[in-house]
Write a protein that holds these residues in place. Structure first.
Motif, PDB file in Angstrom:
ATOM      1  N   ILE A 152      24.838 -27.896  19.215  1.00 22.78           N
ATOM      2  CA  ILE A 152      24.790 -29.007  18.072  1.00 22.78           C
ATOM      3  C   ILE A 152      23.309 -29.150  17.575  1.00 22.78           C
ATOM      4  CG2 ILE A 152      25.488 -31.243  17.342  1.00 22.78           C
ATOM      5  CD1 ILE A 152      28.213 -30.831  18.879  1.00 22.78           C
ATOM      6  N   VAL A 153      22.487 -29.337  18.631  1.00 24.55           N
ATOM      7  CA  VAL A 153      21.046 -29.503  18.308  1.00 24.55           C
ATOM      8  C   VAL A 153      20.613 -28.440  17.219  1.00 24.55           C
ATOM      9  CG1 VAL A 153      18.836 -30.153  18.989  1.00 24.55           C
ATOM     10  CG2 VAL A 153      20.805 -31.017  20.363  1.00 24.55           C
ATOM     11  N   ARG A 154      20.892 -27.240  18.013  1.00 25.26           N
ATOM     12  CA  ARG A 154      20.331 -26.134  17.184  1.00 25.26           C
ATOM     13  C   ARG A 154      20.951 -26.047  15.879  1.00 25.26           C
ATOM     14  NH1 ARG A 154      22.119 -22.691  21.520  1.00 25.26           N
ATOM     15  NH2 ARG A 154      23.709 -21.875  20.114  1.00 25.26           N
ATOM     16  N   GLN A 155      22.193 -26.116  15.863  1.00 29.69           N
ATOM     17  CA  GLN A 155      22.651 -26.075  14.423  1.00 29.69           C
ATOM     18  C   GLN A 155      22.320 -26.955  13.220  1.00 29.69           C
ATOM     19  OE1 GLN A 155      26.859 -26.210  15.780  1.00 29.69           O
ATOM     20  NE2 GLN A 155      27.333 -24.530  14.445  1.00 29.69           N
ATOM     21  N   GLY A 156      22.254 -28.277  13.946  1.00 21.32           N
ATOM     22  CA  GLY A 156      21.366 -29.481  12.950  1.00 21.32           C
ATOM     23  C   GLY A 156      20.339 -28.913  12.673  1.00 21.32           C
ATOM     24  N   VAL A 157      19.248 -28.823  13.417  1.00 15.22           N
ATOM     25  CA  VAL A 157      17.808 -28.271  13.231  1.00 15.22           C
ATOM     26  C   VAL A 157      17.888 -27.279  12.099  1.00 15.22           C
ATOM     27  CG1 VAL A 157      15.600 -27.400  13.889  1.00 15.22           C
ATOM     28  CG2 VAL A 157      16.804 -29.203  15.192  1.00 15.22           C
ATOM     29  N   LYS A 158      18.854 -26.010  12.588  1.00 19.04           N
ATOM     30  CA  LYS A 158      18.868 -24.920  11.612  1.00 19.04           C
ATOM     31  C   LYS A 158      19.093 -25.440  10.235  1.00 19.04           C
ATOM     32  CE  LYS A 158      21.165 -20.443  10.959  1.00 19.04           C
ATOM     33  NZ  LYS A 158      22.533 -19.949  10.745  1.00 19.04           N
ATOM     34  N   HIS A 159      20.224 -26.344  10.052  1.00 15.30           N
ATOM     35  CA  HIS A 159      20.638 -26.848   8.588  1.00 15.30           C
ATOM     36  C   HIS A 159      19.506 -27.438   8.148  1.00 15.30           C
ATOM     37  CE1 HIS A 159      23.674 -27.859   5.773  1.00 15.30           C
ATOM     38  NE2 HIS A 159      23.488 -29.353   6.054  1.00 15.30           N
ATOM     39  N   LEU A 160      18.941 -28.377   8.623  1.00 17.52           N
ATOM     40  CA  LEU A 160      17.812 -29.320   8.035  1.00 17.52           C
ATOM     41  C   LEU A 160      16.752 -28.013   7.561  1.00 17.52           C
ATOM     42  CD1 LEU A 160      17.407 -32.172  10.759  1.00 17.52           C
ATOM     43  CD2 LEU A 160      18.382 -32.364   8.150  1.00 17.52           C
ATOM     44  N   LEU A 161      16.153 -27.197   8.544  1.00 19.85           N
ATOM     45  CA  LEU A 161      15.265 -26.345   7.889  1.00 19.85           C
ATOM     46  C   LEU A 161      15.782 -25.440   6.823  1.00 19.85           C
ATOM     47  CD1 LEU A 161      13.834 -25.085  11.392  1.00 19.85           C
ATOM     48  CD2 LEU A 161      12.801 -26.957   9.791  1.00 19.85           C
ATOM     49  N   GLU A 162      17.041 -24.879   6.611  1.00 19.16           N
ATOM     50  CA  GLU A 162      17.436 -24.157   5.670  1.00 19.16           C
ATOM     51  C   GLU A 162      17.609 -24.942   4.409  1.00 19.16           C
ATOM     52  OE1 GLU A 162      19.994 -20.781   7.911  1.00 19.16           O
ATOM     53  OE2 GLU A 162      21.069 -22.558   7.191  1.00 19.16           O
ATOM     54  N   ARG A 163      17.829 -26.233   4.463  1.00 19.43           N
ATOM     55  CA  ARG A 163      17.842 -27.225   3.443  1.00 19.43           C
ATOM     56  C   ARG A 163      16.370 -27.159   2.821  1.00 19.43           C
ATOM     57  NH1 ARG A 163      20.470 -32.731   4.303  1.00 19.43           N
ATOM     58  NH2 ARG A 163      18.498 -33.179   4.859  1.00 19.43           N
ATOM     59  N   GLU A 164      15.668 -27.084   3.657  1.00 20.65           N
ATOM     60  CA  GLU A 164      14.169 -27.221   3.197  1.00 20.65           C
ATOM     61  C   GLU A 164      13.360 -25.653   2.482  1.00 20.65           C
ATOM     62  OE1 GLU A 164      12.680 -29.639   2.145  1.00 20.65           O
ATOM     63  OE2 GLU A 164      14.303 -30.944   3.114  1.00 20.65           O
ATOM     64  N   GLY A 165      14.394 -24.559   2.681  1.00 17.27           N
ATOM     65  CA  GLY A 165      14.000 -23.278   2.168  1.00 17.27           C
ATOM     66  C   GLY A 165      13.557 -22.285   3.348  1.00 17.27           C
ATOM     67  N   PHE A 166      13.557 -22.880   4.572  1.00 13.38           N
ATOM     68  CA  PHE A 166      13.133 -21.548   5.663  1.00 13.38           C
ATOM     69  C   PHE A 166      14.024 -20.851   5.793  1.00 13.38           C
ATOM     70  CE2 PHE A 166      10.750 -25.768   6.513  1.00 13.38           C
ATOM     71  CZ  PHE A 166       9.520 -25.408   6.693  1.00 13.38           C
ATOM     72  N   ASP A 167      13.788 -19.889   6.287  1.00 15.59           N
ATOM     73  CA  ASP A 167      14.730 -18.730   6.495  1.00 15.59           C
ATOM     74  C   ASP A 167      14.941 -18.706   8.193  1.00 15.59           C
ATOM     75  OD1 ASP A 167      16.253 -16.653   6.899  1.00 15.59           O
ATOM     76  OD2 ASP A 167      15.014 -14.883   6.246  1.00 15.59           O
ATOM     77  N   VAL A 168      16.049 -19.237   8.744  1.00 16.41           N
ATOM     78  CA  VAL A 168      16.095 -19.050  10.156  1.00 16.41           C
ATOM     79  C   VAL A 168      16.993 -17.888  10.485  1.00 16.41           C
ATOM     80  CG1 VAL A 168      17.230 -20.369  12.138  1.00 16.41           C
ATOM     81  CG2 VAL A 168      16.374 -21.882  10.263  1.00 16.41           C
ATOM     82  N   VAL A 169      16.058 -17.102  11.047  1.00 15.48           N
ATOM     83  CA  VAL A 169      16.513 -15.730  11.030  1.00 15.48           C
ATOM     84  C   VAL A 169      17.282 -15.431  12.624  1.00 15.48           C
ATOM     85  CG1 VAL A 169      14.726 -14.494   9.963  1.00 15.48           C
ATOM     86  CG2 VAL A 169      13.888 -14.993  12.345  1.00 15.48           C
ATOM     87  N   ALA A 170      17.037 -16.335  13.556  1.00 15.46           N
ATOM     88  CA  ALA A 170      17.733 -16.306  14.620  1.00 15.46           C
ATOM     89  C   ALA A 170      17.617 -17.563  15.615  1.00 15.46           C
ATOM     90  CB  ALA A 170      17.268 -15.123  15.708  1.00 15.46           C
TER      91      ALA A 170
END
Lengths: 278, 210
Positions: A82-100
């Motif tokens: 859940i932590v991972r998914q949350g951080v991923k979502h926050l970063l993607e919203r800012e335009g980062f590409d979470v590759v893995a």
């Protein structure tokens, strides 16, 4: 109408991520999303709409290779999904590409080595390989990847170990996503980002280094253990055959080195470090 | 109508992440707070449909906060979001009125499902923990009675966080004398005679993380 991914990446909802200035006039830039665009459609003959949309695409399309320069590739490692998914979502919203994503240190090391991302965001306590050891390995296997540690610990020994492990960013979990994003951008630029809340620890560590003693001495660890066992300063002195005054000065040295100011927190630290059993 | 959710966790990044994930699913996040004391107050004000509570929080842990929330906002359902799977917790959680038990190692979709379940009156237990609950039920192991009152838990947690008796009194709005007598009673009940012992007890009992 579905916009291509790079469009969303560059012109996502948030404005806090500094993107390069768009090469299109404002009206067209807002066109695909906003209600202004819909009003515009009412004013222009239909056949022109397709042209305008096409023009917007052509104007906005990045140069070949430009996407890589703009979109930072990030790997996230944390054992809590859940932590991972949350951080991923926050970063993607800012335009980062979470590759893995990785759920432990070993997996993180493997995907980082394979993919060579710009940044790896590592949790400190993970199964198999902790965040610091993972960072140390990453420095060998993927030298271009910068590592950012995401942790709840702000005491000096953790900070010092992070510095030695080649960590470039140190973010506390009690900080906000904005600060994590700042840290990622800073380390990619080649800088170092350590949370303001650990700056005291870095300062102490630097001072300690000059005296050659930034970690607790063997004697201090003995004193700390006894304090955590519930011994009074007098009892500590007796048990180590030292004077009460010496025991007391050990105790205050320990507190100043750890930047801890009450007994309860000292005991918690000793438990975390495995000096005493529960 | 979309469900109204309140989130309590002391890690902002985590809170923001969960908030974003829940909003994406169409829930309304009415607030986010960082400690066990603030969540009771906000739950009382807002009576949200569901509170998502972390177990280890400053000032007051999730279990004690949950007990207070069921009093302050009886129609609010509570989900504990934690990293602990040991069944003493789960049994204790159910006892204080928690309806959902989700592990942080689960996926966000599981949390979403848990929220929907508890909102319609059901109980959701993470697959990792329900086994322990069934086993505990089958063997009829009763929980050892908790020696401390909720108030004493509160005082104990503040002491363990390094507060002086005076600070504890000020925080809880009680006299220093009362705070001191709470402290003495806790020590007497636990047969512990120094702060270090209280800290070890609280960590052993998982009232706080080390």
């Amino acid at each position: 109408m579905r916009l291509p991914d790079w469009f969303a990446t560059r012109f996502g909802r948030s404005s806090s991520f500094p993107r390069p200035a768009p090469k299109v006039p404002r009206g067209i830039r807002g066109f695909p999303h906003g209600s202004e665009g819909l009003r515009l459609i009412g004013l222009v003959p239909t056949f022109r709409v397709a042209l305008i949309i096409r023009a917007a695409y052509v104007f906005c399309r990045p140069e070949p290779g430009e996407i890589n320069a703009v979109t930072l590739r990030v790997v996230i490692a944390d054992d809590h999904a859940i932590v991972r998914q949350g951080v991923k979502h926050l970063l993607e919203r800012e335009g980062f590409d979470v590759v893995a994503e990785a759920s432990d240190g070993r997996e993180a090391l493997k995907v980082v080595t394979e993919m060579g991302p710009d940044v790896a965001v590592l949790d400190l306590s993970m199964p198999h390989l902790d965040g610091l050891d993972t960072a140390r390995e990453i420095a060998q296997t993927s030298p271009r990847t910068r590592t950012v540690l995401l942790t709840q610990h702000s005491e000096e020994p953790y900070v010092v170990r992070a510095l030695h492990a080649g960590i470039k960013g140190y973010v506390l979990k009690s900080q906000t996503a904005v600060e994590l994003i700042d840290a990622i951008q800073e380390v990619v630029r080649g800088g170092i980002y350590f949370s303001p809340r650990v700056s005291g620890a870095i300062f102490h560590a630097y001072q300690g280094k000059k005296e050659g003693a930034n970690q607790l001495s063997e004697r201090e660890r003995q004193v700390l253990k006894l304090v955590a066992d519930g011994k009074t300063t007098k009892e500590v002195a007796q048990s180590l055959s030292i004077s009460v005054k010496t025991a007391d000065s050990h105790r205050s040295h320990i507190m100043s080195k750890l930047n801890i100011h009450d007994t309860a927190s000292l005991v918690r630290y000793a438990i975390r470090e495995g000096l005493v059993q529960l | 109508m979309p469900l109204r959710i309140l989130i309590a966790d002391d890690h902002s990044i985590f809170r923001q992440g969960v908030k974003a994930l829940l909003e994406r699913e169409g829930f309304i996040v009415t607030g986010e707070v960082a400690d066990g004391h603030a969540v009771i107050q906000m739950a009382a004000q807002q009576s949200p449909d569901v509170v998502v509570l972390d177990l280890a929080m400053p000032v007051l842990n999730g279990l004690d906060a949950a007990r207070e929330i069921t009093r302050a906002a009886p129609r609010t359902r509570i989900i504990l979001l934690t990293m602990h799977t040991e069944d003493p917790y789960v049994a204790r959680a159910l006892k204080v009125g928690i309806r959902g038990y989700v592990l942080k190692s689960q996926a966000a979709e599981d949390l979403v499902q848990a929220i929907r379940e508890v909102a319609r009156g059901a109980i959701y237990l993470s697959p990792g923990v329900s086994e322990g609950v069934v086993e505990a039920y089958l063997t009829k192991r009763d929980l050892p009675p908790d020696p401390l009152t909720p108030r004493e838990h509160q005082v104990l947690q503040l002491i363990v966080e390094g507060k002086t008796t005076k600070e504890v009194a000020a925080f809880l709005g009680i006299s220093v004398k009362t705070a001191e007598s709470h402290r003495m009673r806790i020590m007497a009940k636990l047969d512990v005679h120094e702060t270090a012992g209280l800290v070890r007890y609280a960590i052993r009992e998982k009232l706080v993380l080390p």
